[in-house]
Scaffold this motif. Sequence first.
Motif, mmCIF file in Angstrom:
data_model
loop_
_atom_site.group_PDB
_atom_site.id
_atom_site.type_symbol
_atom_site.label_atom_id
_atom_site.label_comp_id
_atom_site.label_asym_id
_atom_site.label_seq_id
_atom_site.Cartn_x
_atom_site.Cartn_y
_atom_site.Cartn_z
ATOM 1 N N ARG A 40 -0.217 13.613 6.777
ATOM 2 C CA ARG A 40 -0.088 12.428 5.944
ATOM 3 C C ARG A 40 -1.129 12.383 4.829
ATOM 4 O O ARG A 40 -1.025 11.553 3.922
ATOM 5 N N LYS A 41 -2.119 13.261 4.875
ATOM 6 C CA LYS A 41 -3.097 13.325 3.794
ATOM 7 C C LYS A 41 -2.563 14.139 2.616
ATOM 8 O O LYS A 41 -3.134 14.104 1.525
ATOM 9 N N LEU B 16 0.195 14.973 -0.281
ATOM 10 C CA LEU B 16 1.041 14.133 -1.116
ATOM 11 C C LEU B 16 2.527 14.421 -0.893
ATOM 12 O O LEU B 16 2.931 15.573 -0.666
ATOM 13 N N SER C 78 2.602 10.810 -6.591
ATOM 14 C CA SER C 78 1.651 9.809 -6.115
ATOM 15 C C SER C 78 2.320 8.966 -5.024
ATOM 16 O O SER C 78 2.541 7.768 -5.186
ATOM 17 N N GLN C 79 2.687 9.662 -3.976
ATOM 18 C CA GLN C 79 3.271 9.066 -2.777
ATOM 19 C C GLN C 79 4.597 8.355 -3.041
ATOM 20 O O GLN C 79 4.832 7.245 -2.549
ATOM 21 N N SER D 287 6.254 4.229 -5.659
ATOM 22 C CA SER D 287 5.123 4.633 -4.826
ATOM 23 C C SER D 287 4.985 3.695 -3.630
ATOM 24 O O SER D 287 5.179 2.486 -3.746
ATOM 25 N N ARG D 288 4.623 4.283 -2.487
ATOM 26 C CA ARG D 288 4.376 3.469 -1.295
ATOM 27 C C ARG D 288 2.883 3.120 -1.156
ATOM 28 O O ARG D 288 2.495 2.493 -0.172
ATOM 29 N N SER D 289 2.089 3.516 -2.124
ATOM 30 C CA SER D 289 0.661 3.214 -2.086
ATOM 31 C C SER D 289 0.441 1.704 -2.152
ATOM 32 O O SER D 289 0.934 1.026 -3.060
ATOM 33 N N LYS D 290 -0.303 1.172 -1.199
ATOM 34 C CA LYS D 290 -0.592 -0.264 -1.194
ATOM 35 C C LYS D 290 -1.540 -0.644 -2.336
ATOM 36 O O LYS D 290 -1.477 -1.753 -2.858
ATOM 37 N N ALA D 291 -2.394 0.286 -2.719
ATOM 38 C CA ALA D 291 -3.328 0.020 -3.812
ATOM 39 C C ALA D 291 -2.640 0.105 -5.173
ATOM 40 O O ALA D 291 -3.067 -0.561 -6.122
ATOM 41 N N SER D 292 -1.592 0.916 -5.259
ATOM 42 C CA SER D 292 -0.893 1.100 -6.537
ATOM 43 C C SER D 292 0.617 1.044 -6.312
ATOM 44 O O SER D 292 1.308 2.071 -6.353
#
Length: 370
Positions: free
Chosen positions: A260-261, A263, A283-284, A301-306
Amino acid sequence: MKGTGRGFQRCTRRGFLTALAAFPLPAASATGHRLPADWFPYSDPATEFQVTRLTSPAYSSFLPAYYERAFSRRRNFLLFWSDRTGSRQGFRMDLKSGEWQQLTDAQDLDGASLTLLPDERSFCYFDGGSVRQTSLSSLRGREIYSIPEGWRRGAGSSVSGDGVHAVFVETNGELYRLRLVGIAKGDAFTVVESREPLRDPMPRPGRAGVLYRKGQNGLWLVNYDGQQDRPLKVEGGDLGPFLWSQSGRTILYLNFPEDRKTLNAIREHTPDANADELISRTSQFVHFGQNGDASVFVGASRSKASPYVLILLRATRRELTLCEHGASDPAMVAPVFSPDSQRVYFQSDRHGKPAIYSMQVDKLVEKTET
């Protein structure tokens, strides 16, 4: 004779009123009903690009499944579904005025199954266990096929590029079967049977074949006649969304690595050469779409931050952020390009209930032939 005539008239009036009470007239169909535009343009807080929310978050609206034909190439309209009128129904949106027209009066619509036929004169969809076709001009519909007793629908359905066949999955709880149905006559044929779950069947453009998911991560390809049913050797890890290139020569798919680390990546598989290659890390991305010639991709993107919608240039492997999607489930965003690659459409519940959004990208992406 006069008395008989008067008696007959009285009886007729009474009979008519009694009949009305006992057999009320059916409600008029809501198909064809028009609704005003509900557009709301705003500046994205992350990029300041203009985004247009095409439907209100006061009710739920969705695009069809990402691999269906939702956009007219000739008449500038969008096919989608919504519960704006109180139940799930299919609608056509004029992309110049924003006006809605109700297209279905379904009892149990599967909105994800809405798809235009190639001539854009009619569309198909599932209403419960019934495959139906409706004319866009007259809004008259007919049943093509009904799932037999003891079976029920599986996940996913699609129509071939020539508009001749519909393909979908049926299951009886123990067995899954891939069904091919002729749209003109409703003749049905079982292509594949399996005890593993089957889903997301997609006819191959220009070929008599069907791509489908088997189990969790298996990607399989089979001919219409059931021959050469074979697994495709895709990259290890989890299989995300997949779709055919427009030529039908290759398959584009999202790969979620076991580590999971690492991309998430867009990859391309060529079935005839049994070759698989990396297009680009992302980016995920958790969902994606392609432009007309697969030179540019749009992803969520599934990034919670972005939590962004982005475009990815294939040649340079560079990404550009378009806007925030802010969806509670990034997979629901499912971004797609318009047929000419000049707009991006996606869905999100960032403002309330799920709504459809659009962005102009003509200054970022070249126009493609429709």
